[in-house]
Design a protein around this motif. Structure first.
Motif, short mmCIF file in Angstrom:
data_model
loop_
_atom_site.label_atom_id
_atom_site.label_comp_id
_atom_site.label_asym_id
_atom_site.label_seq_id
_atom_site.Cartn_x
_atom_site.Cartn_y
_atom_site.Cartn_z
N ASP A 232 1.64 -8.48 7.42
CA ASP A 232 1.89 -9.24 6.19
C ASP A 232 1.36 -10.66 6.30
N ALA A 233 1.28 -11.16 7.54
CA ALA A 233 0.78 -12.52 7.76
C ALA A 233 0.21 -12.61 9.16
N LEU A 234 -0.75 -13.51 9.32
CA LEU A 234 -1.28 -13.83 10.64
C LEU A 234 -0.85 -15.26 10.96
N ALA A 235 -0.50 -15.50 12.21
CA ALA A 235 0.00 -16.83 12.57
C ALA A 235 -0.46 -17.17 13.99
N ARG A 236 -0.46 -18.46 14.28
CA ARG A 236 -0.85 -18.92 15.61
C ARG A 236 0.26 -19.76 16.21
N GLU A 244 -7.48 -22.80 25.60
CA GLU A 244 -8.01 -21.93 24.55
C GLU A 244 -6.98 -20.92 24.08
N SER A 245 -6.21 -20.35 25.00
CA SER A 245 -5.26 -19.31 24.63
C SER A 245 -4.17 -19.20 25.69
N LEU A 246 -3.18 -18.38 25.39
CA LEU A 246 -2.09 -18.10 26.32
C LEU A 246 -2.14 -16.64 26.75
N ASN A 247 -1.65 -16.38 27.94
CA ASN A 247 -1.42 -15.01 28.36
C ASN A 247 -0.52 -14.32 27.34
N VAL A 248 -0.76 -13.03 27.08
CA VAL A 248 -0.02 -12.33 26.03
C VAL A 248 1.49 -12.32 26.29
N SER A 249 1.90 -12.25 27.55
CA SER A 249 3.34 -12.23 27.83
C SER A 249 3.95 -13.61 27.57
N ASN A 250 3.20 -14.68 27.87
CA ASN A 250 3.70 -16.03 27.56
C ASN A 250 3.79 -16.25 26.05
N ALA A 251 2.75 -15.79 25.34
CA ALA A 251 2.76 -15.92 23.88
C ALA A 251 3.94 -15.16 23.27
N GLY A 252 4.19 -13.96 23.80
CA GLY A 252 5.31 -13.17 23.30
C GLY A 252 6.65 -13.85 23.53
N ALA A 253 6.82 -14.46 24.70
CA ALA A 253 8.08 -15.15 25.00
C ALA A 253 8.30 -16.32 24.05
N ILE A 254 7.24 -17.10 23.80
CA ILE A 254 7.35 -18.24 22.89
C ILE A 254 7.66 -17.78 21.47
N ALA A 255 7.00 -16.70 21.04
CA ALA A 255 7.24 -16.17 19.70
C ALA A 255 8.67 -15.67 19.55
#
Length: 266
Positions: A232-236, A244-255
């Motif tokens: 429904d939406a894309l977000a950063r 440039e980016s975060l490891n996917v597990s770090n991004a998931g924890a923050i989200a």
């Protein structure tokens, strides 16, 4: 869950088991877990069927509680246990062979607590990342993680160790078609947010007050186009330009933290 009694079970050497040094493979159709938190959580999980525990005496003593008197245990040396796990894996004196957990259906999750977010992983294949995401999902009360059955790692010792017990706590739903699963989530009232660094809106701006499904893409490649189209939406995440980016597990924890601390207007 320690101090195994019934001496007739405490015999033999783990080095005779199938799966040579560095393989970490259980016998066909079974799962092998190692490390105190992963093994202890599996032993306490009533949904988990156990086959055998190999352990040092120190490993047994480190467990919380008592093993049943007839539990199949073999004492082993540290070097013996190293033959049963992935190379250089920190087994902490405990290796458990057990049955995989029974499959869950998505509708079992969608009928649960709508305040708990769902984590959707699009072809995230690194078991360390999946395990870390399971751990964060448990910490932030996520309803489940959802993966495609063909492009996700199976249950195993690396995931179990990285999850630190969360493999036994967080429901893991494997689906054939991830896009169809996202459609089912929408029908159940979930707002589907895909995380991508190219999005204009931040996650805080995209978060609704109601049920949320967070969609994270594979390491490097990100979300597939068709999966992104079912969001429904894309977000950063508002990270610094220095990275440039975060490891996917770090991004998931923050989200997950962002979802847990959002203002729902109540």
């Amino acid at each position: 869950m320690a101090k195994g009694k019934g001496g007739k079970n405490l015999r033999g050497r783990a080095g005779r088991m199938q799966g040579g040094r560095g393989s970490g493979r259980a016998t066909k159709g079974h799962t092998r877990l190692w490390g105190r938190h992963a093994v202890e959580a599996a032993l306490k999980n009533p949904r988990r069927q156990h086959r055998k525990l190999w352990a040092t005496r120190e490993g047994i003593e480190s467990l919380d509680g008592e093993l049943p008197p007839d539990f199949p245990v073999e004492y082993a040396d540290v070097s013996d246990l190293a033959r049963l796990v992935a190379k250089d894996a920190p087994h902490q004196g405990l290796v458990l062979e057990c049955e995989p957990l029974e499959d869950l259906h998505l509708d079992e999750v969608l009928s649960g607590d709508p305040t708990s977010p769902i984590i959707v992983l699009d072809q995230v294949t690194d078991p360390h990342n999946v395990g870390a995401l399971l751990r964060s999902a448990a910490a932030f009360n996520a309803a489940a993680i959802v993966t495609q059955d063909r492009h996700a790692p199976p249950e195993g010792g690396v995931i179990g160790k990285s999850a630190s017990g969360a493999l036994e706590v967080v429901p893991w739903v494997r689906v054939v078609n991830l896009s169809r699963a996202l459609e089912d989530m929408a029908e159940a009232g979930y707002w589907r947010i895909g995380l991508t660094g190219e999005a204009e809106a931040t996650l805080a701006e995209a978060l609704p007050a109601g049920p949320v499904a967070l969609v994270l893409g594979a390491e490097g490649e990100g979300m597939r186009h068709n999966v992104a189209q079912h969001c429904d939406a894309l977000a950063r995440l508002p990270i610094s330009n220095a990275m440039e980016s975060l490891n996917v597990s770090n991004a998931g924890a923050i989200a997950l933290y962002a979802v847990a601390t959002r203002d729902t207007g109540e």
